[in-house]
Design an enzyme around this catalytic site. Structure first.
Site, mmCIF file in Angstrom:
data_model
loop_
_atom_site.group_PDB
_atom_site.id
_atom_site.type_symbol
_atom_site.label_atom_id
_atom_site.label_comp_id
_atom_site.label_asym_id
_atom_site.label_seq_id
_atom_site.Cartn_x
_atom_site.Cartn_y
_atom_site.Cartn_z
ATOM 1 N N HIS A 36 0.838 -1.205 0.000
ATOM 2 C CA HIS A 36 0.000 0.000 0.000
ATOM 3 C C HIS A 36 0.871 1.253 0.000
ATOM 4 O O HIS A 36 0.628 2.188 -0.765
ATOM 5 C CB HIS A 36 -0.947 -0.003 1.210
ATOM 6 C CG HIS A 36 -2.189 -0.817 0.974
ATOM 7 N ND1 HIS A 36 -2.170 -2.186 0.895
ATOM 8 C CD2 HIS A 36 -3.478 -0.453 0.781
ATOM 9 C CE1 HIS A 36 -3.406 -2.625 0.672
ATOM 10 N NE2 HIS A 36 -4.215 -1.595 0.592
ATOM 11 N N LYS A 94 -10.377 -9.057 5.885
ATOM 12 C CA LYS A 94 -11.135 -9.540 7.046
ATOM 13 C C LYS A 94 -11.120 -8.493 8.143
ATOM 14 O O LYS A 94 -10.189 -7.690 8.244
ATOM 15 C CB LYS A 94 -10.559 -10.857 7.574
ATOM 16 C CG LYS A 94 -9.217 -10.739 8.264
ATOM 17 C CD LYS A 94 -8.847 -12.051 8.927
ATOM 18 C CE LYS A 94 -7.446 -12.014 9.526
ATOM 19 N NZ LYS A 94 -7.377 -11.413 10.868
#
Lengths: 179, 271
Positions: A36, A94
């Site tokens: 990221h 998740k």
């Protein structure tokens, strides 16, 4: 069960509602913390309109051995900018993401929950297409996967609804009643 | 003596086979959740995955975790030799099971394979316990210092219960519930944390011999499940399958509470 195929279009994303069960086929790119940071500091064309999977897989001789989702909360800080910059259409992970991400998803993208630790099942629906930044190490590299009928649940939709937020609020009431 | 071979076999078993007591609790939790709920569906994925992992002999979770070894060795055993056997077995298991290389040098950010953490104690019998503990469940593990006015927690078991509920509430679904939870009091931060993590080695049906603690375990587990966080934090009745506690001595001035979370795939085993 709703079937989704990549590349996802805006209308595919907008019709999804929190609680919907989906199966996805097509291409996803794995990205964790380091990936990221990389995608925000340099240009990574593969991320355009992509589906990002929060996952650090086990790969052996080009085969996917075990590849469940990692905790998405760590990526919250990067995600609004990632969606803005690349037009990411869906994120699979998740545990859910924070309000800044819920806001960034509005009208643009969805967050899909996979079951943490169900890594062998998911691996069976995945094949390696390519890898970028392998020097980041196996978990942090950006693996491009071909996926087939990958099951997930829409838990944050493009209309501001988050199942994670609802569980947080409901469990908060129970918690305050018990202390 | 502990051999490299035995340690490799332990790695393989712990990473690919869910302990039977954990599996039984997941099946029970699955039966107990509402039909059609996301909690029931998530538990179904977990059980199905654990079966596939055992059949195919593949790691249940892609996250190797950090391998924590608890070695109790008789005085005639060499700790140095045991450490070497564990390190060799770790490298072999990483390559051959295979396990994801999971240790990162914090300064260079380079992945350096897998690095076991080994705790030694001395006793009559040679025993080895292994926990393979994922990063998600470790990230939600924590230590409290009592008293803690923010949750009205004083220096007693009621205060400890409040810490557990606060920790679980904050963890939500981030550490892959239903959790196994280890709780311990102690006189220092590391002692409370260490002792709480060791509780994760205890089986679900291991009843505490200390009555005050067995009552605490039962009541606090019930309260945790009444939070409604549920499997994967998507709501439901099963937020934890096990809660085990220990009470270490403390300094008169200190009261630390360690809380360690294990994810649903509570990978533990013993030699």
């Amino acid at each position: 069960m709703i079937e989704l195929k990549t590349p996802l279009k805006k209308e595919d994303v907008l019709k999804l509602k929190a609680g919907d069960k989906v199966v996805i086929s097509g291409t996803v790119i794995s990205a964790r913390d380091k990936a990221h940071a990389f995608m925000l500091s340099e240009d990574f064309p593969k991320a355009k309109d992509a589906v990002i999977y929060h996952c650090g897989p086990v790969i052996k001789d080009g085969s996917v051995i075990s590849a469940g989702p990692t905790t998405s909360a760590r990526m919250s800080q990067y995600t609004p900018e990632l969606i803005g910059r690349y037009g990411v259409k869906a994120i699979i992970g998740k545990g859910g993401m924070d309000d800044s991400v819920l806001c960034a998803l509005k009208g643009r993208a969805v967050y899909l929950s996979a079951t943490g630790g169900a890594a062998v099942t998911y691996a069976q629906a995945m094949k390696v297409k390519s890898v970028s930044k392998e020097e980041f190490g196996m978990p942090e590299a950006m693996w491009e996967f071909e996926i087939r009928n990958f099951p997930a649940i829409v838990t944050m939709d493009a209309h501001g609804k988050s199942l994670h937020k609802k569980v947080l609020e409901d469990s908060g009431k129970s918690f305050r009643g018990m202390i | 003596m502990i051999t490299e071979k035995a340690t490799f076999d332990l790695y393989k078993k712990v990473s690919t086979e869910l302990p039977t007591d954990v599996m039984s609790e997941l099946v029970r939790a699955h039966d107990n959740e509402e039909d059609g709920s996301l909690g029931k569906e998530s538990l179904g994925h977990m059980i199905d995955n654990a079966k596939k992992a055992a059949e195919l002999s593949r790691p249940m979770c892609q996250d190797t975790g950090t391998p924590f070894f608890y070695v109790n060795c008789p005085k005639e055993c060499s700790q140095k030799e045991i450490k070497e056997a564990i390190e060799k077995a770790t490298a072999k298991a990483t390559e051959e099971v295979p396990l994801r290389p999971n240790a990162v040098d914090t300064l260079t950010d380079k992945n350096v394979g897998n690095m076991p953490v080994i705790h030694f104690t001395e006793g009559n019998e040679l025993k080895v316990g292994l926990l393979m503990k994922g990063g998600g469940s470790e990230n939600v593990s924590t230590v409290y210092k009592l008293p803690d006015a923010s949750i009205g927690a004083g220096r007693d078991l009621e205060g400890v219960r409040r810490c557990v509920l606060d920790a679980v509430f904050k963890a939500q679904g981030k550490g892959c519930p239903p959790y196994s939870i280890g709780v311990a009091t102690g006189g220092s931060i590391e002692e409370a944390a260490h002792l709480s993590k060791m509780q994760l080695l205890r089986k679900v049906d291991d009843i505490n011999e200390e009555k005050a603690l067995s009552e605490f375990e039962e009541k606090t587990l019930r309260d945790v499940n009444n939070l409604g966080i549920g499997p994967m934090g998507l709501g439901g009745k099963s937020t934890a399958i096990s809660l085990k506690a220990a009470a270490g001595n403390r300094h008169p001035a200190t009261y630390f509470v360690g809380i360690s979370f294990g994810c649903w795939c509570m990978r533990r085993g013993q030699l």
